[in-house]
Write an enzyme that holds these catalytic residues in place. Structure first.
Site, PDB file in Angstrom:
ATOM      1  CG  HIS A   9      -0.173   0.020   2.529  1.00 39.54           C
ATOM      2  ND1 HIS A   9       0.354   1.167   3.069  1.00 39.54           N
ATOM      3  CD2 HIS A   9       0.150  -0.978   3.381  1.00 39.54           C
ATOM      4  CE1 HIS A   9       0.967   0.884   4.208  1.00 39.54           C
ATOM      5  NE2 HIS A   9       0.865  -0.423   4.423  1.00 39.54           N
ATOM      6  CD  GLU A  87       2.351  -5.081   8.117  1.00 41.98           C
ATOM      7  OE1 GLU A  87       2.673  -6.286   7.970  1.00 41.98           O
ATOM      8  OE2 GLU A  87       2.990  -4.137   7.617  1.00 41.98           O
TER       9      GLU A  87
END
Length: 228
Positions: A9, A87
């Site tokens: 990202h 994550e």
């Protein structure tokens, strides 16, 4: 030969503020938005196209994917969102400033928490509001499945089953796949695909918003790996 594209990202608000983020659902910065759009432009200019996309259930990865696809005029592509691409969970460190945490616990200890392969940070305590238990996006998952903290090893252990169940079959079927995820979940894929050791993967850096391309043979073994 098949090309698989991974993208971390774009810069998030907590990246900018140097905070441990983990599963905290934070926004992209203006720079992060620009990075995602630039990634889409690079992919488009290099002649890339896709048939299927995968991302996490965290909006910084989802928005990065959407910005890439919008830039490529491919917003209509099918997208699978799965928590296993999230994550790494940073436990009790989530929301803390990295520099201040190092000053409090010592640089060496924080380095171990951040960069060791199998040592997790301190877990979130029971009842902590940062726990994902009551979050709707994790409805249907058992308490045992939802982490209170994770090492990189723990993160890899959830990412790889998703690869084998959902991503690899698409590639074998001839689909061109784009994955928008996070530094550590993508490290898990890189470790597996490239056969990196625990020491090698903890030192492998994936910059925000920059496409990482794998060229794979028919057995899904990499013949090349490079950043665009």
């Amino acid at each position: 030969m098949t090309k698989l594209v991974l993208i971390r990202h774009g810069q998030s608000v907590w990246n900018q503020q140097d905070l441990f983020t983990g599963w905290t659902d934070v926004e992209l910065t203006e720079q992060g938005v620009a990075e995602a759009k630039a990634a889409g432009e690079k992919l488009l200019a290099a002649g890339y196209d896709f048939d299927a996309c995968h991302t996490s259930v965290l909006k910084r990865a989802i928005k990065t994917l959407n910005l890439v696809l919008e830039t490529m005029d491919r917003l209509w592509l099918p997208v699978q969102k799965d928590w296993r691409l999230n994550e790494r969970h940073y436990g009790g460190l989530q929301g803390l400033n990295k520099t201040q945490t190092a000053a409090q616990h010592g640089k060496e200890q924080v380095h171990i928490w951040r960069r060791s392969y199998d040592i997790p940070p301190p877990p979130l305590p029971e009842g902590d509001e940062r726990l994902p238990d009551g979050d709707r996006r994790y409805k249907g998952l058992s308490k045992e499945q939802l982490p209170r903290t994770e090492s990189l090893k723990d993160c890899v252990a959830r990412v790889l089953p998703y690869w084998h169940e959902s991503i690899a079959p698409q590639i074998r079927a001839g689909q061109r796949v784009l994955i928008s995820a996070h530094g550590n979940s993508l490290r898990g894929l890189v470790m597996y695909l490239s056969g990196l050791s625990e020491e090698e993967i903890t030192g492998f850096e994936i910059p925000t918003g920059r496409p990482l391309v794998y060229e794979l043979d028919d057995a899904l073994k990499p013949t090349d790996r490079f950043f665009l």
